[in-house]
Design an enzyme around this catalytic site. Structure first.
Site, mmCIF file in Angstrom:
data_model
loop_
_atom_site.group_PDB
_atom_site.id
_atom_site.type_symbol
_atom_site.label_atom_id
_atom_site.label_comp_id
_atom_site.label_asym_id
_atom_site.label_seq_id
_atom_site.Cartn_x
_atom_site.Cartn_y
_atom_site.Cartn_z
ATOM 1 N N CYS A 1 13.287 -1.640 -6.063
ATOM 2 C CA CYS A 1 13.680 -3.055 -6.540
ATOM 3 C C CYS A 1 14.037 -3.591 -4.825
ATOM 4 O O CYS A 1 14.117 -4.974 -4.825
ATOM 5 C CB CYS A 1 14.887 -2.979 -7.161
ATOM 6 S SG CYS A 1 14.320 -2.531 -8.906
ATOM 7 N N HIS B 1 18.604 -9.477 -6.383
ATOM 8 C CA HIS B 1 17.667 -8.797 -7.246
ATOM 9 C C HIS B 1 18.098 -9.231 -8.653
ATOM 10 O O HIS B 1 19.367 -9.116 -9.036
ATOM 11 C CB HIS B 1 17.557 -7.399 -6.955
ATOM 12 C CG HIS B 1 16.871 -6.500 -7.743
ATOM 13 N ND1 HIS B 1 15.608 -6.847 -8.268
ATOM 14 C CD2 HIS B 1 17.265 -5.449 -8.581
ATOM 15 C CE1 HIS B 1 15.404 -5.928 -9.276
ATOM 16 N NE2 HIS B 1 16.144 -5.062 -9.298
ATOM 17 N N ASN C 1 13.856 -7.333 -15.460
ATOM 18 C CA ASN C 1 13.883 -6.841 -14.159
ATOM 19 C C ASN C 1 12.334 -6.593 -13.652
ATOM 20 O O ASN C 1 11.744 -5.754 -14.141
ATOM 21 C CB ASN C 1 14.702 -5.451 -14.308
ATOM 22 C CG ASN C 1 14.644 -4.868 -12.740
ATOM 23 O OD1 ASN C 1 14.058 -5.271 -11.794
ATOM 24 N ND2 ASN C 1 15.544 -3.850 -12.882
HETATM 25 N N1 ACO Z 1 20.071 -1.152 -27.803
HETATM 26 C C1 ACO Z 1 21.001 -0.967 -28.471
HETATM 27 N N2 ACO Z 1 21.824 0.208 -28.062
HETATM 28 C C2 ACO Z 1 21.564 0.729 -26.855
HETATM 29 C C3 ACO Z 1 20.275 0.698 -26.193
HETATM 30 C C4 ACO Z 1 19.633 -0.504 -26.735
HETATM 31 N N3 ACO Z 1 18.598 -1.081 -26.046
HETATM 32 N N4 ACO Z 1 20.659 1.360 -24.916
HETATM 33 C C5 ACO Z 1 21.298 2.013 -25.157
HETATM 34 N N5 ACO Z 1 22.450 1.712 -26.164
HETATM 35 C C6 ACO Z 1 23.399 2.382 -26.657
HETATM 36 C C7 ACO Z 1 23.466 3.762 -26.154
HETATM 37 O O1 ACO Z 1 23.078 4.804 -26.490
HETATM 38 C C8 ACO Z 1 25.064 3.917 -26.100
HETATM 39 O O2 ACO Z 1 25.419 4.455 -27.479
HETATM 40 P P1 ACO Z 1 26.625 5.499 -27.736
HETATM 41 O O3 ACO Z 1 27.816 4.711 -27.248
HETATM 42 O O4 ACO Z 1 26.454 5.691 -29.169
HETATM 43 O O5 ACO Z 1 26.210 6.717 -26.845
HETATM 44 C C9 ACO Z 1 25.705 2.553 -26.092
HETATM 45 O O6 ACO Z 1 24.512 1.587 -26.236
HETATM 46 C C10 ACO Z 1 26.254 2.148 -24.480
HETATM 47 O O7 ACO Z 1 25.553 2.701 -23.554
HETATM 48 P P2 ACO Z 1 25.758 2.642 -22.351
HETATM 49 O O8 ACO Z 1 24.398 3.191 -21.296
HETATM 50 O O9 ACO Z 1 27.057 2.903 -21.944
HETATM 51 O O10 ACO Z 1 25.714 1.074 -21.879
HETATM 52 P P3 ACO Z 1 25.879 0.334 -20.816
HETATM 53 O O11 ACO Z 1 27.080 -0.504 -21.160
HETATM 54 O O12 ACO Z 1 26.170 0.811 -19.492
HETATM 55 O O13 ACO Z 1 24.682 -0.817 -20.429
HETATM 56 C C11 ACO Z 1 22.579 -0.663 -19.067
HETATM 57 C C12 ACO Z 1 23.453 -0.028 -20.270
HETATM 58 C C13 ACO Z 1 22.335 -2.034 -19.653
HETATM 59 C C14 ACO Z 1 21.343 -0.056 -19.081
HETATM 60 C C15 ACO Z 1 23.831 -0.680 -18.077
HETATM 61 O O14 ACO Z 1 24.115 0.538 -17.553
HETATM 62 C C16 ACO Z 1 22.988 -1.194 -16.696
HETATM 63 O O15 ACO Z 1 22.472 -2.259 -16.599
HETATM 64 N N6 ACO Z 1 22.689 -0.343 -15.555
HETATM 65 C C17 ACO Z 1 21.802 -0.641 -14.612
HETATM 66 C C18 ACO Z 1 20.468 -0.109 -14.880
HETATM 67 C C19 ACO Z 1 19.436 -1.390 -14.142
HETATM 68 O O16 ACO Z 1 19.588 -2.423 -13.744
HETATM 69 N N7 ACO Z 1 18.324 -0.429 -13.755
HETATM 70 C C20 ACO Z 1 17.165 -1.147 -13.443
HETATM 71 C C21 ACO Z 1 16.743 -0.398 -12.159
HETATM 72 S S1 ACO Z 1 17.865 -0.260 -10.861
HETATM 73 C C22 ACO Z 1 17.999 -1.918 -10.201
HETATM 74 O O17 ACO Z 1 17.227 -2.724 -10.527
HETATM 75 C C23 ACO Z 1 19.168 -2.444 -9.651
#
Ligand code: ACO
Length: 314
Positions: free
Chosen positions: A101, A241, A271
């Site tokens: 990214c 980004h 993204n």
């Molecule tokens: N729909 C419904 N529930 C979901 C989904 C979904 N799509 N995905 C995960 N869950 C569930 C999980 O299984 C978890 O359930 P559990 O509590 O029963 O185990 C719950 O939601 C919470 O999951 P977390 O991973 O703790 O959720 P979080 O609040 O951290 O959000 C996310 C997840 C959106 C991926 C966040 O961590 C994030 O944005 N991280 C950055 C990732 C990113 O941007 N990556 C891109 C590449 S790097 C970059 O561009 C910077």
């Protein structure tokens, strides 16, 4: 942007998720996804034709072409060489940058340094991705995040005080397994097993990405401001980004930029990795937002981990 749009409602039918969850955790409403006849180089060509026309630069004037991508058309040759051929950039050298990214900011900084050194005068920098091809559409933790797209910029020596004022790049490879695609390279060449084990798709530790992204982007954004001797209050646009809205808001907060100055289109595109910043810049430019002298800051973070920022005077 490719024409095809994948909405949260459609994703609800593909994996166990809801529009509400996706909006609350990411701010993403829909993303663009290419058809199976399209490759990353095709997106590059469309974007670069528009950029060259906008800049009034002809293909044979281009001396260097940098394509930032982690979704190349193929392993060999570089996507940049394919784009060079398709656009007829006969007088250019061409190469890819794989910084995920942060790729566009890496490319911009490389181009800036070559221009400052006087080595080249016309450089095209492209950020282009087809993340749909490395997204596991059965994995709800990543399938909701990504989209396809491309953006291109033409760089040349500035005449006055405008241009790239400062850039900053970093990486930390010890954190590479928080965001990676394990299969298809020399470590795990493509095989029946890599296919069965779904090793050609993005694996991600979302929480770790989130935590590092906010800190690193905040620090990088502050560093380029300090290096240029300006403050975040002087910015006209902050173009982070577009990973997700929560990361964007937390980063802006860290360097005290009000949301009115922060450009956001993650709701429409998801993204798009290295493409997100040039797409955002293009939207601001074409809507007339960029005036002579506008101060614009870009900051990014991605797999590697890599991160960086750039400050420019339009
Ligand atoms: N729909 C419904 N529930 C979901 C989904 C979904 N799509 N995905 C995960 N869950 C569930 C999980 O299984 C978890 O359930 P559990 O509590 O029963 O185990 C719950 O939601 C919470 O999951 P977390 O991973 O703790 O959720 P979080 O609040 O951290 O959000 C996310 C997840 C959106 C991926 C966040 O961590 C994030 O944005 N991280 C950055 C990732 C990113 O941007 N990556 C891109 C590449 S790097 C970059 O561009 C910077």
């Amino acid at each position: 942007m490719p024409k095809g749009i994948l909405t949260n409602a459609e994703l609800e039918r593909m994996v166990e998720t809801t529009d509400e969850w996706i909006m609350e955790r990411t701010g993403i409403k829909e993303r663009h996804v290419s058809d199976t006849n399209t490759a990353t180089s095709d997106l590059c060509v469309d974007a670069t034709k528009r950029a060259l026309a906008d800049a009034g630069v002809s293909p044979d004037e281009v001396e260097m072409l940098i394509v930032a991508t982690v979704t190349p058309d193929q392993i060999l040759p570089s996507t940049a060489c394919i784009v060079q051929d398709k656009l007829g950039l006969k007088n250019a050298l061409a190469f890819d940058v794989a910084a995920a990214c942060t790729g566009f900011v890496y490319g911009l900084s490389i181009a800036d340094h070559f221009i400052r050194a006087g080595t080249y005068k016309k450089i095209v920098v492209i950020g282009a991705e087809m993340l749909s091809t490395i997204t596991d559409w059965e994995d709800r933790t990543t399938a909701v995040l990504f989209g396809d797209g491309a953006g291109a910029a033409v760089l040349e020596p500035s005449k006055g005080s405008e241009g790239v004022l400062s850039t900053f790049l970093r990486s930390d490879g010890s954190l590479r397994e928080f965001l990676y695609v394990p299969g298809g390279g020399s470590r795990f060449p493509s095989s029946e097993k890599t296919l069965q084990d779904r090793m050609h798709y993005v694996k991600m530790s979302g929480n770790n990405v989130f935590k590092h992204a906010v800190r690193a982007m905040g620090d990088a954004a502050q560093k380029v401001l300090d290096d240029a001797g300006v403050s975040s209050g002087d910015l006209d646009y902050f173009v982070p980004h577009q990973a997700n809205l929560r990361i964007i808001k937390a980063t802006a907060e860290r360097i005290h930029v009000p949301m009115e100055k922060v450009y956001v289109n993650v709701d429409r595109y998801g993204n798009t990795s290295s493409a997100s910043i040039p797409i955002a810049l293009d939207e601001i430019n074409r809507s007339g937002g960029l005036k002579d002298g506008s101060l614009v800051e870009m900051v990014a973070f991605g797999g590697g981990f890599t991160w960086g920022a750039a400050l420019l005077r339009w």
